[in-house]
Motif scaffolding. Structure first.
Motif, mmCIF file in Angstrom:
data_model
loop_
_atom_site.group_PDB
_atom_site.id
_atom_site.type_symbol
_atom_site.label_atom_id
_atom_site.label_comp_id
_atom_site.label_asym_id
_atom_site.label_seq_id
_atom_site.Cartn_x
_atom_site.Cartn_y
_atom_site.Cartn_z
ATOM 1 N N VAL A 1 -3.913 6.851 -2.465
ATOM 2 C CA VAL A 1 -3.698 5.534 -2.453
ATOM 3 C C VAL A 1 -4.222 4.453 -3.705
ATOM 4 N N LEU A 2 -2.667 4.210 -3.548
ATOM 5 C CA LEU A 2 -2.350 2.803 -4.254
ATOM 6 C C LEU A 2 -1.916 1.644 -3.403
ATOM 7 N N GLU A 3 -2.926 0.510 -4.023
ATOM 8 C CA GLU A 3 -1.882 -0.836 -3.694
ATOM 9 C C GLU A 3 -1.605 -1.849 -4.539
ATOM 10 N N GLY A 4 -1.129 -3.222 -4.419
ATOM 11 C CA GLY A 4 -0.576 -3.575 -5.802
ATOM 12 C C GLY A 4 -0.283 -5.211 -4.838
ATOM 13 N N ASP A 5 0.338 -5.892 -5.818
ATOM 14 C CA ASP A 5 1.613 -7.248 -5.104
ATOM 15 C C ASP A 5 2.704 -5.954 -4.612
ATOM 16 N N THR A 6 3.145 -5.576 -4.837
ATOM 17 C CA THR A 6 4.688 -4.389 -5.036
ATOM 18 C C THR A 6 4.243 -2.915 -5.408
ATOM 19 N N VAL A 7 3.900 -2.194 -4.551
ATOM 20 C CA VAL A 7 4.562 -0.519 -4.382
ATOM 21 C C VAL A 7 5.622 -0.470 -4.094
ATOM 22 N N VAL A 8 6.417 0.478 -5.034
ATOM 23 C CA VAL A 8 7.487 1.330 -5.056
ATOM 24 C C VAL A 8 7.199 2.738 -5.266
ATOM 25 N N VAL B 1 3.683 3.096 -8.200
ATOM 26 C CA VAL B 1 3.792 1.850 -8.543
ATOM 27 C C VAL B 1 3.865 0.683 -8.482
ATOM 28 N N ALA B 2 2.378 0.256 -9.200
ATOM 29 C CA ALA B 2 2.091 -1.036 -8.665
ATOM 30 C C ALA B 2 2.842 -1.700 -9.477
ATOM 31 N N VAL B 3 3.495 -2.830 -8.951
ATOM 32 C CA VAL B 3 4.095 -3.508 -9.817
ATOM 33 C C VAL B 3 3.490 -5.393 -9.278
ATOM 34 N N LYS B 4 2.984 -6.212 -10.350
ATOM 35 C CA LYS B 4 2.949 -7.530 -9.580
ATOM 36 C C LYS B 4 4.116 -8.524 -10.492
ATOM 37 N N GLY B 5 4.258 -9.536 -9.840
ATOM 38 C CA GLY B 5 5.396 -9.906 -10.003
ATOM 39 C C GLY B 5 6.382 -10.494 -9.090
ATOM 40 N N PRO B 6 7.486 -11.416 -9.353
ATOM 41 C CA PRO B 6 8.768 -11.549 -8.029
ATOM 42 C C PRO B 6 9.130 -9.795 -7.654
ATOM 43 N N LYS B 7 9.869 -10.328 -6.408
ATOM 44 C CA LYS B 7 8.882 -9.190 -5.517
ATOM 45 C C LYS B 7 10.291 -8.212 -5.651
ATOM 46 N N ASP B 8 11.734 -8.836 -5.655
ATOM 47 C CA ASP B 8 13.182 -7.984 -5.949
ATOM 48 C C ASP B 8 12.724 -7.592 -6.708
ATOM 49 N N LYS B 9 12.383 -7.846 -7.943
ATOM 50 C CA LYS B 9 12.473 -7.856 -9.790
ATOM 51 C C LYS B 9 11.442 -6.868 -9.666
ATOM 52 N N ALA B 10 10.629 -6.849 -8.859
ATOM 53 C CA ALA B 10 9.111 -5.891 -8.707
ATOM 54 C C ALA B 10 9.710 -4.580 -8.164
ATOM 55 N N GLN B 11 10.410 -4.818 -7.000
ATOM 56 C CA GLN B 11 11.338 -3.147 -6.694
ATOM 57 C C GLN B 11 12.035 -2.641 -7.710
ATOM 58 N N GLU B 12 13.018 -4.060 -7.539
ATOM 59 C CA GLU B 12 13.937 -2.955 -8.716
ATOM 60 C C GLU B 12 13.385 -2.539 -9.712
ATOM 61 N N ILE B 13 13.026 -3.487 -11.247
ATOM 62 C CA ILE B 13 12.597 -2.035 -12.428
ATOM 63 C C ILE B 13 11.253 -1.211 -12.016
ATOM 64 N N ARG C 1 0.785 -1.129 -0.132
ATOM 65 C CA ARG C 1 0.043 -0.056 -0.055
ATOM 66 C C ARG C 1 0.506 1.129 -0.152
ATOM 67 N N GLY C 2 0.646 2.146 -1.039
ATOM 68 C CA GLY C 2 2.045 3.086 -0.643
ATOM 69 C C GLY C 2 -0.121 4.508 -0.964
ATOM 70 N N GLY D 1 9.426 -10.001 -16.556
ATOM 71 C CA GLY D 1 8.942 -10.924 -15.895
ATOM 72 C C GLY D 1 8.186 -10.619 -14.971
ATOM 73 N N VAL D 2 7.539 -8.720 -15.040
ATOM 74 C CA VAL D 2 6.445 -8.308 -14.361
ATOM 75 C C VAL D 2 5.217 -7.391 -14.680
ATOM 76 N N GLU D 3 4.650 -7.217 -14.382
ATOM 77 C CA GLU D 3 3.584 -6.333 -14.852
ATOM 78 C C GLU D 3 3.016 -4.775 -13.889
ATOM 79 N N ILE D 4 2.660 -4.118 -14.312
ATOM 80 C CA ILE D 4 2.216 -2.364 -14.152
ATOM 81 C C ILE D 4 0.814 -2.611 -13.667
ATOM 82 N N THR D 5 0.647 -2.711 -12.783
ATOM 83 C CA THR D 5 -1.237 -2.814 -12.483
ATOM 84 C C THR D 5 -1.795 -0.864 -12.235
#
Length: 302
Positions: free
Chosen positions: A141-148, A166-178, A69-70, A270-274
Protein backbone atom coordinates in the motif's frame (compact mmCIF):
# COMPACT_ATOMS: atom_id res chain seq x y z
CA UNK A 1 -18.17 -29.30 21.48
CA UNK A 2 -15.82 -26.32 21.74
CA UNK A 3 -13.66 -25.88 18.65
CA UNK A 4 -10.11 -25.01 19.70
CA UNK A 5 -7.40 -23.25 17.72
CA UNK A 6 -5.31 -26.44 17.90
CA UNK A 7 -8.10 -28.46 16.27
CA UNK A 8 -8.36 -25.92 13.46
CA UNK A 9 -4.59 -26.02 13.03
CA UNK A 10 -4.53 -29.82 12.79
CA UNK A 11 -7.33 -29.87 10.21
CA UNK A 12 -5.61 -27.20 8.13
CA UNK A 13 -2.35 -29.14 8.17
CA UNK A 14 -4.15 -32.36 7.22
CA UNK A 15 -6.16 -30.88 4.36
CA UNK A 16 -4.56 -27.58 3.41
CA UNK A 17 -7.94 -25.87 3.77
CA UNK A 18 -8.19 -22.24 4.81
CA UNK A 19 -8.57 -21.31 8.47
CA UNK A 20 -12.18 -20.20 8.18
CA UNK A 21 -13.12 -23.26 6.12
CA UNK A 22 -11.48 -25.58 8.65
CA UNK A 23 -13.26 -23.91 11.56
CA UNK A 24 -16.61 -24.09 9.78
CA UNK A 25 -16.09 -27.78 8.93
CA UNK A 26 -15.34 -28.65 12.57
CA UNK A 27 -18.34 -26.65 13.73
CA UNK A 28 -20.65 -28.40 11.28
CA UNK A 29 -19.62 -31.88 12.50
CA UNK A 30 -19.24 -31.06 16.21
CA UNK A 31 -15.46 -31.40 16.26
CA UNK A 32 -15.19 -34.84 14.60
CA UNK A 33 -11.87 -34.59 12.72
CA UNK A 34 -12.54 -37.36 10.18
CA UNK A 35 -16.04 -36.06 9.49
CA UNK A 36 -14.59 -32.58 9.06
CA UNK A 37 -12.21 -33.90 6.39
CA UNK A 38 -15.14 -35.49 4.60
CA UNK A 39 -17.14 -32.27 4.90
CA UNK A 40 -14.32 -30.37 3.23
CA UNK A 41 -14.12 -32.99 0.49
CA UNK A 42 -17.82 -32.69 -0.25
CA UNK A 43 -17.40 -28.94 -0.63
CA UNK A 44 -14.48 -29.36 -3.03
CA UNK A 45 -12.11 -27.74 -0.55
CA UNK A 46 -9.99 -30.80 0.16
CA UNK A 47 -9.48 -31.18 -3.57
CA UNK A 48 -7.94 -27.73 -3.57
CA UNK A 49 -5.78 -28.67 -0.62
CA UNK A 50 -4.16 -31.53 -2.52
CA UNK A 51 -2.66 -28.94 -4.85
CA UNK A 52 -1.18 -26.89 -2.02
CA UNK A 53 2.31 -28.35 -2.35
CA UNK A 54 2.68 -27.28 -5.96
CA UNK A 55 4.89 -24.27 -6.62
CA UNK A 56 2.82 -21.24 -7.65
CA UNK A 57 5.35 -18.87 -9.20
CA UNK A 58 3.36 -17.45 -12.11
CA UNK A 59 0.29 -15.23 -11.84
CA UNK A 60 -0.45 -11.51 -11.92
CA UNK A 61 0.16 -8.28 -10.08
CA UNK A 62 -3.03 -6.28 -9.63
CA UNK A 63 -2.82 -2.50 -9.07
CA UNK A 64 -5.46 0.09 -8.24
CA UNK A 65 -5.36 3.74 -7.20
CA UNK A 66 -7.95 6.03 -5.65
CA UNK A 67 -7.68 9.45 -4.03
CA UNK A 68 -4.02 9.40 -2.99
CA UNK A 69 -3.94 5.72 -2.09
CA UNK A 70 -2.55 2.92 -4.23
CA UNK A 71 -2.37 -0.82 -3.74
CA UNK A 72 -0.47 -3.59 -5.49
CA UNK A 73 -1.19 -7.26 -4.78
CA UNK A 74 0.42 -10.44 -6.05
CA UNK A 75 -1.74 -13.49 -6.74
CA UNK A 76 0.22 -16.50 -7.94
CA UNK A 77 -0.76 -19.48 -10.06
CA UNK A 78 1.21 -22.51 -11.19
CA UNK A 79 1.21 -21.66 -14.90
CA UNK A 80 1.14 -18.57 -17.06
CA UNK A 81 -1.77 -20.18 -18.91
CA UNK A 82 -4.02 -19.69 -15.89
CA UNK A 83 -2.83 -16.07 -15.58
CA UNK A 84 -4.41 -15.52 -19.01
CA UNK A 85 -7.70 -17.08 -17.86
CA UNK A 86 -10.56 -14.53 -17.75
CA UNK A 87 -11.93 -16.12 -14.54
CA UNK A 88 -8.55 -15.70 -12.82
CA UNK A 89 -8.20 -12.13 -14.07
CA UNK A 90 -11.66 -11.20 -12.80
CA UNK A 91 -10.72 -12.57 -9.38
CA UNK A 92 -7.45 -10.59 -9.36
CA UNK A 93 -9.35 -7.41 -10.27
CA UNK A 94 -12.00 -7.96 -7.59
CA UNK A 95 -9.48 -8.73 -4.83
CA UNK A 96 -7.34 -5.73 -5.83
CA UNK A 97 -10.37 -3.46 -5.47
CA UNK A 98 -11.13 -4.96 -2.07
CA UNK A 99 -7.50 -4.41 -1.04
CA UNK A 100 -7.83 -0.73 -1.91
CA UNK A 101 -10.43 -0.44 0.87
CA UNK A 102 -8.61 -2.42 3.58
CA UNK A 103 -5.52 -1.68 5.64
CA UNK A 104 -2.01 -2.91 4.93
CA UNK A 105 -2.37 -6.30 6.63
CA UNK A 106 -2.52 -9.25 4.26
CA UNK A 107 -4.39 -11.39 6.78
CA UNK A 108 -7.04 -8.69 7.12
CA UNK A 109 -7.44 -8.69 3.35
CA UNK A 110 -7.85 -12.49 3.33
CA UNK A 111 -10.60 -12.25 5.93
CA UNK A 112 -12.42 -9.36 4.22
CA UNK A 113 -15.61 -10.37 2.42
CA UNK A 114 -15.94 -10.34 -1.35
CA UNK A 115 -19.38 -11.17 -2.75
CA UNK A 116 -20.42 -12.63 0.59
CA UNK A 117 -17.32 -14.78 1.16
CA UNK A 118 -13.92 -14.09 2.77
CA UNK A 119 -11.25 -13.40 0.13
CA UNK A 120 -9.37 -16.48 1.35
CA UNK A 121 -12.40 -18.67 0.56
CA UNK A 122 -12.87 -16.97 -2.83
CA UNK A 123 -9.30 -18.00 -3.65
CA UNK A 124 -9.84 -21.54 -2.38
CA UNK A 125 -12.98 -21.87 -4.47
CA UNK A 126 -11.02 -20.73 -7.53
CA UNK A 127 -8.37 -23.37 -6.88
CA UNK A 128 -11.03 -26.08 -6.90
CA UNK A 129 -12.74 -24.60 -9.96
CA UNK A 130 -9.68 -23.85 -12.11
CA UNK A 131 -7.56 -26.77 -10.93
CA UNK A 132 -4.28 -25.09 -10.00
CA UNK A 133 -2.71 -24.02 -6.74
CA UNK A 134 -2.96 -20.26 -6.16
CA UNK A 135 -1.71 -17.98 -3.43
CA UNK A 136 -2.42 -14.42 -2.37
CA UNK A 137 1.20 -13.71 -1.58
CA UNK A 138 1.86 -10.01 -1.11
CA UNK A 139 0.21 -6.65 -0.69
CA UNK A 140 1.81 -3.20 -0.90
CA UNK A 141 0.00 0.00 0.00
CA UNK A 142 1.32 3.47 -0.90
CA UNK A 143 -0.17 6.81 0.07
CA UNK A 144 0.73 10.34 -1.00
CA UNK A 145 -0.53 13.61 -2.47
CA UNK A 146 -0.77 11.93 -5.88
CA UNK A 147 -0.27 8.21 -6.41
CA UNK A 148 0.32 6.98 -9.96
CA UNK A 149 0.30 3.35 -11.10
CA UNK A 150 1.85 1.54 -14.03
CA UNK A 151 1.64 -2.09 -15.17
CA UNK A 152 4.32 -3.66 -17.34
CA UNK A 153 3.52 -6.64 -19.58
CA UNK A 154 -0.17 -6.02 -19.00
CA UNK A 155 -2.50 -9.01 -19.30
CA UNK A 156 -5.56 -6.78 -18.85
CA UNK A 157 -6.27 -3.33 -17.50
CA UNK A 158 -4.73 -2.89 -14.07
CA UNK A 159 -2.82 -6.18 -14.00
CA UNK A 160 0.37 -7.65 -15.40
CA UNK A 161 3.79 -9.10 -14.59
CA UNK A 162 5.18 -5.97 -12.92
CA UNK A 163 3.16 -3.42 -10.96
CA UNK A 164 4.53 -0.04 -9.89
CA UNK A 165 3.16 2.65 -7.60
CA UNK A 166 4.74 6.10 -7.24
CA UNK A 167 3.79 8.82 -4.75
CA UNK A 168 4.46 12.33 -6.05
CA UNK A 169 4.11 15.67 -4.26
CA UNK A 170 3.36 18.75 -6.34
CA UNK A 171 0.85 20.18 -8.83
CA UNK A 172 -1.61 17.36 -9.55
CA UNK A 173 -1.60 17.54 -13.35
CA UNK A 174 2.19 17.59 -13.52
CA UNK A 175 2.47 14.92 -10.87
CA UNK A 176 0.19 12.62 -12.88
CA UNK A 177 2.06 13.24 -16.14
CA UNK A 178 5.64 12.81 -14.97
CA UNK A 179 4.61 10.29 -12.30
CA UNK A 180 3.70 7.86 -15.08
CA UNK A 181 7.18 8.33 -16.56
CA UNK A 182 8.79 7.73 -13.16
CA UNK A 183 6.70 4.56 -12.76
CA UNK A 184 7.88 3.28 -16.15
CA UNK A 185 11.46 4.08 -15.13
CA UNK A 186 11.08 2.10 -11.90
CA UNK A 187 9.65 -0.88 -13.77
CA UNK A 188 12.71 -0.88 -16.05
CA UNK A 189 15.49 -0.24 -13.52
CA UNK A 190 14.24 -1.86 -10.28
CA UNK A 191 15.99 0.49 -7.81
CA UNK A 192 16.81 -0.85 -4.36
CA UNK A 193 15.55 2.24 -2.51
CA UNK A 194 14.34 5.79 -3.02
CA UNK A 195 17.57 7.35 -1.72
CA UNK A 196 20.74 6.50 0.18
CA UNK A 197 18.96 7.37 3.44
CA UNK A 198 16.34 4.67 2.77
CA UNK A 199 18.76 2.00 1.57
CA UNK A 200 19.19 -0.98 3.90
CA UNK A 201 22.38 -0.30 5.94
CA UNK A 202 23.30 -3.99 5.63
CA UNK A 203 23.29 -3.66 1.83
CA UNK A 204 25.56 -0.61 2.02
CA UNK A 205 27.92 -2.31 4.45
CA UNK A 206 28.14 -5.43 2.30
CA UNK A 207 28.86 -3.38 -0.84
CA UNK A 208 31.51 -1.37 1.02
CA UNK A 209 33.26 -4.55 2.09
CA UNK A 210 33.19 -5.90 -1.46
CA UNK A 211 34.53 -2.70 -3.00
CA UNK A 212 37.19 -2.32 -0.31
CA UNK A 213 38.47 -5.87 -0.76
CA UNK A 214 38.36 -5.54 -4.53
CA UNK A 215 40.30 -2.26 -4.53
CA UNK A 216 42.95 -3.60 -2.14
CA UNK A 217 43.48 -6.78 -4.17
CA UNK A 218 43.69 -4.87 -7.45
CA UNK A 219 46.20 -2.46 -5.91
CA UNK A 220 48.30 -5.30 -4.51
CA UNK A 221 48.74 -6.84 -7.97
CA UNK A 222 49.14 -3.55 -9.83
CA UNK A 223 52.44 -2.71 -11.50
CA UNK A 224 52.09 0.79 -10.06
CA UNK A 225 50.43 0.51 -6.63
CA UNK A 226 48.68 3.60 -5.31
CA UNK A 227 49.13 4.95 -1.77
CA UNK A 228 46.64 3.69 0.82
CA UNK A 229 45.11 7.15 1.23
CA UNK A 230 44.26 7.25 -2.48
CA UNK A 231 42.56 3.87 -2.21
CA UNK A 232 40.52 4.80 0.87
CA UNK A 233 39.87 8.48 0.13
CA UNK A 234 39.26 8.37 -3.61
CA UNK A 235 38.84 4.99 -5.25
CA UNK A 236 36.54 3.28 -2.73
CA UNK A 237 34.30 6.36 -2.19
CA UNK A 238 34.11 6.78 -5.97
CA UNK A 239 32.93 3.22 -6.42
CA UNK A 240 30.36 3.58 -3.64
CA UNK A 241 29.08 6.77 -5.27
CA UNK A 242 28.65 4.84 -8.51
CA UNK A 243 26.80 2.05 -6.68
CA UNK A 244 24.39 4.55 -5.15
CA UNK A 245 23.79 6.28 -8.48
CA UNK A 246 22.90 2.94 -10.07
CA UNK A 247 20.74 1.56 -7.26
CA UNK A 248 18.82 4.46 -5.68
CA UNK A 249 15.87 5.86 -7.59
CA UNK A 250 16.76 9.51 -7.11
CA UNK A 251 20.39 8.89 -8.12
CA UNK A 252 19.66 6.92 -11.29
CA UNK A 253 19.86 8.39 -14.76
CA UNK A 254 16.31 9.06 -15.91
CA UNK A 255 15.50 6.60 -18.72
CA UNK A 256 13.36 9.21 -20.49
CA UNK A 257 16.27 11.68 -20.48
CA UNK A 258 19.61 10.10 -19.47
CA UNK A 259 21.22 13.54 -19.22
CA UNK A 260 19.28 14.00 -15.95
CA UNK A 261 19.05 12.06 -12.75
CA UNK A 262 15.56 11.16 -11.60
CA UNK A 263 15.96 13.61 -8.73
CA UNK A 264 16.84 16.45 -11.13
CA UNK A 265 14.01 15.52 -13.49
CA UNK A 266 11.59 15.77 -10.56
CA UNK A 267 12.98 19.16 -9.52
CA UNK A 268 12.77 20.48 -13.07
CA UNK A 269 9.10 19.41 -13.16
CA UNK A 270 8.41 21.09 -9.82
CA UNK A 271 7.51 17.85 -8.03
CA UNK A 272 9.00 15.53 -5.40
CA UNK A 273 8.93 11.74 -5.30
CA UNK A 274 7.99 10.71 -1.76
CA UNK A 275 7.77 6.93 -2.18
CA UNK A 276 7.34 4.01 -4.53
CA UNK A 277 6.66 0.28 -4.70
CA UNK A 278 7.66 -2.18 -7.41
CA UNK A 279 6.21 -5.69 -7.34
CA UNK A 280 7.09 -8.40 -9.85
CA UNK A 281 5.40 -11.79 -10.17
CA UNK A 282 7.36 -14.62 -8.58
CA UNK A 283 10.11 -12.54 -6.96
CA UNK A 284 11.98 -14.74 -4.49
CA UNK A 285 10.03 -17.91 -5.27
CA UNK A 286 12.23 -20.88 -6.01
CA UNK A 287 10.77 -22.51 -9.07
CA UNK A 288 10.95 -26.28 -9.21
CA UNK A 289 12.84 -27.42 -12.31
CA UNK A 290 11.63 -30.71 -13.70
CA UNK A 291 12.83 -32.85 -16.58
CA UNK A 292 10.37 -32.57 -19.48
CA UNK A 293 10.49 -36.32 -20.19
CA UNK A 294 9.76 -37.04 -16.55
CA UNK A 295 6.82 -34.66 -16.64
CA UNK A 296 5.38 -36.39 -19.72
CA UNK A 297 5.89 -39.79 -18.09
CA UNK A 298 4.11 -38.57 -14.97
CA UNK A 299 1.05 -37.50 -16.95
CA UNK A 300 0.93 -40.92 -18.60
CA UNK A 301 1.09 -42.67 -15.27
CA UNK A 302 4.55 -44.10 -15.94
Amino acid sequence: MAITAQMVKELREATGAGMMDAKKALTEVDGDMEAAVDWLRTKGLAKAAKKADRVAAEGLIGVAVNDGRGVAIEINSETDFVAKNADFQDMVRDITNVALQTGEDLEVLKATHLNGKPVEQVLTDAIARIGENMTLRRMHVLEGDTVVSYVHSAAAEGMGKIGVLVAVKGPKDKAQEIGKQFAMHIAATSPLALSEAQLDPAVLERELQVQTQKALEENATSAKPKPDQVIHNNIIPGRMKKFLSENTLLGQQFVINPDLTVEQAAKDAGVEITGYARVMVGEGIEKKEEDFAAEVAKTRGA
